[in-house]
Design an enzyme around this catalytic site. Structure first.
Site, short mmCIF file in Angstrom:
data_model
loop_
_atom_site.label_atom_id
_atom_site.label_comp_id
_atom_site.label_asym_id
_atom_site.label_seq_id
_atom_site.Cartn_x
_atom_site.Cartn_y
_atom_site.Cartn_z
N GLY A 102 1.04 -1.18 -0.27
CA GLY A 102 0.18 0.14 -0.39
C GLY A 102 0.80 2.03 -0.11
O GLY A 102 1.77 1.60 -0.50
N GLN A 157 2.84 3.27 2.50
CA GLN A 157 4.19 2.66 2.89
C GLN A 157 4.49 1.42 2.25
O GLN A 157 5.61 1.48 1.90
CB GLN A 157 3.48 3.23 4.36
CG GLN A 157 3.89 4.16 4.95
CD GLN A 157 4.42 4.77 5.38
OE1 GLN A 157 5.82 3.98 4.75
NE2 GLN A 157 4.51 6.25 5.20
N HIS A 159 3.24 1.30 12.37
CA HIS A 159 2.11 1.60 13.93
C HIS A 159 2.30 0.82 14.55
O HIS A 159 2.52 -0.65 14.38
CB HIS A 159 0.92 2.14 12.76
CG HIS A 159 -0.06 2.87 13.51
ND1 HIS A 159 0.54 3.79 15.06
CD2 HIS A 159 -0.99 2.53 13.40
CE1 HIS A 159 -0.93 3.98 15.34
NE2 HIS A 159 -2.29 3.23 14.95
N GLY A 193 4.09 8.00 2.07
CA GLY A 193 4.47 6.83 1.14
C GLY A 193 5.83 7.73 0.26
O GLY A 193 6.22 7.57 -0.23
N ASP A 241 -0.22 9.13 17.78
CA ASP A 241 -0.90 8.89 16.74
C ASP A 241 -1.93 9.37 16.99
O ASP A 241 -2.87 10.02 16.14
CB ASP A 241 -0.12 7.84 15.77
CG ASP A 241 -0.30 8.11 14.09
OD1 ASP A 241 -0.17 8.29 14.34
OD2 ASP A 241 -1.15 7.09 14.23
N GLU A 259 -5.12 12.37 15.16
CA GLU A 259 -5.66 12.29 14.13
C GLU A 259 -6.71 12.70 15.07
O GLU A 259 -7.76 13.56 14.58
CB GLU A 259 -6.11 10.99 14.35
CG GLU A 259 -4.54 10.43 13.31
CD GLU A 259 -4.58 8.84 12.97
OE1 GLU A 259 -3.68 8.57 12.26
OE2 GLU A 259 -5.11 8.17 13.89
N SER A 281 -1.85 38.54 7.44
CA SER A 281 -1.48 39.62 7.22
C SER A 281 -1.70 40.06 9.38
O SER A 281 -1.91 38.88 10.25
CB SER A 281 -2.36 40.43 6.54
OG SER A 281 -4.44 40.11 7.89
#
Length: 332
Positions: A26, A28, A108, A134, A191, A195, A252
């Site tokens: 996939g 990664q 992970h 990836g 992680d 998220e 700005s």
């Protein structure tokens, strides 16, 4: 401060004579496989026949293996399937073929942290987690600069688990950029928190709420979309390159003043209290249990909420406006 590791800290010769199996081609998997191969590592690929990832692996020049055969042949097995299928893939195709001294690798830590995968005591269990998608891992490898990454050791049977992690990291050029040592728990919990609270959950909820307020106040949906979603990329890019203060120095003075005076009115003590509650759900496994059960029963809540989000005015207007932006089609 975290300890950093670089090229001089890693010995790629540890991978000589070793076969690395990448399970899942996939986002990664594809990138890491190509980088490892270009670094001279003996890599084999496992993917499900008939899938887009299988076809992509073949197009990239790989002979694609059956998962069980790849696990049987490999010394180091990197599991890069989706979190929700890793435990089943491990149990059915990898665990029966593990040999003492093998290494299980993850990018992970979800399935190790929440005990969905229970490795035997006679294998190393390590993590190499690039802090980028990836495509970026591959791009930076080809530019010979690498992407910063995390490494972690959950189980060190051989006494060389950390050395193998660093060697793998060097093979994808992560040590060229810098590698931070962490733990499976820390990587997983931070992680998920990132998220849910900021990157996905926080940002998407804020966009939707801001859009709804402007539309209910009588402003045109198209204008609301531009102001609360489309221009977000400019701000995120500025933050990505220069941090929050870099962003403030790149917009700005009016925008900066509105940021520092109104932002705290949105993220209040109640918001922070809810962040702590979400973190506790992650730490005690409540979220993991919820997500695992959701997958076991066919994802009814996930599907219903996704359908509900698909049907919003924000998505309708956004689709129409994005069709006017041909440059977005070039991004894939």
């Amino acid at each position: 401060m975290a300890k950093m590791y670089y090229d001089d800290d890693a010995d790629m010769s540890l991978l000589e004579g070793k076969k690395v199996a990448i399970i899942g081609y996939g986002i990664q998997g594809g990138a890491q496989s190509l980088c490892l191969r270009d670094s001279g590592v003996d890599v084999i690929i496992a993917e499900v026949p008939g899938t887009k990832n299988y076809d992509r692996a073949v197009a990239d020049g790989w002979e694609v293996w059956d998962t069980a055969e790849a696990a049987k042949a490999a010394d180091l097995i990197q599991i890069l399937t989706q979190d929700d299928v890793q435990a089943r893939v491990y149990k059915d195709f990898i665990a029966p073929h593990l040999q003492p001294g093998n290494a299980l690798i993850f990018s992970h830590g979800f399935n190790i942290t929440y005990h969905q995968i229970l490795p035997p005591p006679d294998v190393d269990v390590i993590m190499i987690a690039p802090k980028g998608p990836g495509a970026l891992v591959r791009e930076m490898y080809l530019k010979e600069v690498g992407v910063p990454s995390l490494i972690a050791v959950y189980q060190d049977f051989t006494g060389q688990a950390k050395d193998f992690a660093l060697a793998y990291a060097k093979a994808i050029r992560a040590t060229r950029a810098g590698v931070v040592e962490t733990s499976f728990n820390e990587e997983t919990e931070t992680d998920l928190f990132g998220e849910q609270v900021v990157l996905c959950g926080g940002v998407s909820a804020l966009i939707q709420a801001g859009f709804d307020v402007l539309v209910e106040a009588g402003y045109q949906p198209e204008i609301a979309y531009f102001e609360v979603l489309h221009e977000l990329k400019l701000i995120v890019d500025l933050i990505w390159k220069g941090g929050i203060q870099g962003m403030r120095n790149g917009v700005s003075d009016t925008a900066t003043y509105g940021d520092i005076t109104r932002g705290p009115r949105l993220v209040t003590e109640d918001t922070v209290d809810e962040m702590w509650a979400i973190l506790e759900e992650i730490q005690n496994g409540e979220f993991a249990k919820e997500w695992i059960l959701e997958n076991m029963v066919g994802r009814p809540v996930h599907k219903a909420l996704m359908k509900q989000a698909d049907d919003t005015l924000l998505e309708e207007v956004g689709g129409e406006l994005r069709s006017m932006m041909p440059w977005l089609k070039d991004k894939g």
